[in-house]
Design a protein around this motif. Structure first.
Motif, short mmCIF file in Angstrom:
data_model
loop_
_atom_site.label_atom_id
_atom_site.label_comp_id
_atom_site.label_asym_id
_atom_site.label_seq_id
_atom_site.Cartn_x
_atom_site.Cartn_y
_atom_site.Cartn_z
N GLN A 36 0.83 -1.20 0.00
CA GLN A 36 0.00 0.00 0.00
C GLN A 36 0.87 1.26 0.00
N CYS A 37 1.93 1.23 0.78
CA CYS A 37 2.84 2.38 0.83
C CYS A 37 3.53 2.58 -0.52
N GLU A 40 1.19 4.14 -3.09
CA GLU A 40 1.00 5.58 -2.89
C GLU A 40 2.22 6.37 -3.35
N GLU A 44 2.63 9.25 -6.14
CA GLU A 44 3.21 10.54 -5.74
C GLU A 44 4.27 11.01 -6.74
N LYS A 65 4.88 11.17 4.29
CA LYS A 65 3.52 10.72 4.00
C LYS A 65 2.83 10.43 5.33
N SER A 67 -0.67 9.32 5.35
CA SER A 67 -1.91 8.60 5.12
C SER A 67 -1.92 7.32 5.96
#
Length: 263
Positions: A36-37, A40, A44, A65, A67
């Protein structure tokens, strides 16, 4: 389950942290969180795993980050237990973000940021980062952490760590007392005093975290592998200065051991 029951570091790992200046903590967060990281971060930087022709720069940096996947990865029960073990219970601030992210790509070019250094921790309001400071009490930083968000092998630009260099840096910081030394002062001789240290490569599977003493000397290196390396290198922030009324934490014990001090 009470936090104290969560599996953290073994006593041997804690002693290794004191002696060597870091510990490799595997399975600190899940592979799903790591993915998931990464997803993202791909979004980005506007690049894709499936389009390597556009990987034209050796490194792209993302500041931070905050989130949910990043916050969750930094705050797993097993990591909280390890923070307690190395820094002391209730002596650290739970991370509210992760960063920075030096995302490294396979490249024949030098990344231009691969010198040996120590991460300084206060005085960061000065526009000249070479004037940022560290002191023997490690004001402003409880740990340096390396979060592996992708699998990192020997060719994938793993961070280089000089084992036991934290003791040398502690002794060099001692004469500067609370005011500390600037990065310019610490790096004036290119960290020649730690050249004899053995070097460990921060390799491992995604979900691994290297928990490092704030004084550890480390360096980036070029990427000679095939897949981009995703890593976060945040500090763990302390709640305050070392408290002599409390039992010393392993971070303090390492400094005491190096300097023969009572902190």
């Amino acid at each position: 389950m009470p936090k104290s029951k969560h599996v953290g570091l073994t006593s041997g790992q804690v002693q290794s942290f004191i002696n060597d200046g870091f510990v490799k903590f595997e399975n600190a967060f899940s592979l799903d969180l790591a993915k998931q990281c990464r997803d993202e971060l791909w979004a980005e930087i506007g690049l894709s795993q499936d389009d390597p022709e556009k990987w034209v720069r050796p490194v792209i940096r993302v500041a931070s980050k905050s989130s949910p996947p990043f916050i969750e990865a930094a705050n797993t029960p097993q990591l909280h237990r390890a923070y307690d073990q190395l820094v002391g219970e209730n002596r650290w601030i739970a991370p509210k973000e992760l960063g920075t992210f030096p995302i490294r790509f396979p490249s024949p070019e030098s990344p231009g940021d691969d010198g040996w250094h120590v991460d300084v921790s206060f005085g960061t309001d000065n526009p000249d980062f070479m004037e940022w400071r560290a002191n023997v009490k490690s004001s402003g930083r409880a740990l340096l952490m390396l979060f592996l968000l992708s699998d990192v092998g020997p060719n994938d630009a793993p961070t280089k760590i000089r084992k036991r260099s934290h003791g040398t840096i502690a002794r060099e910081l001692l004469p500067y007392v609370d005011a500390g030394a600037t990065l310019r002062q610490l790096s004036a001789n290119g960290y020649a005093s730690t050249e004899g240290c053995d070097v460990e490569l921060a390799t491992g599977a995604a979900g691994t975290v290297y928990l490092c003493h704030p004084f550890i000397v480390h360096a980036a290196q070029p990427h000679r592998g095939e897949q981009p390396r995703f890593m976060a290198q945040p500090p763990l922030l302390p709640k305050g200065e070392f408290d002599p009324a409390l039992p010393p934490s392993p971070v303090q014990m390492a400094i005491r051991q190096a300097c023969r001090l009572t902190l």
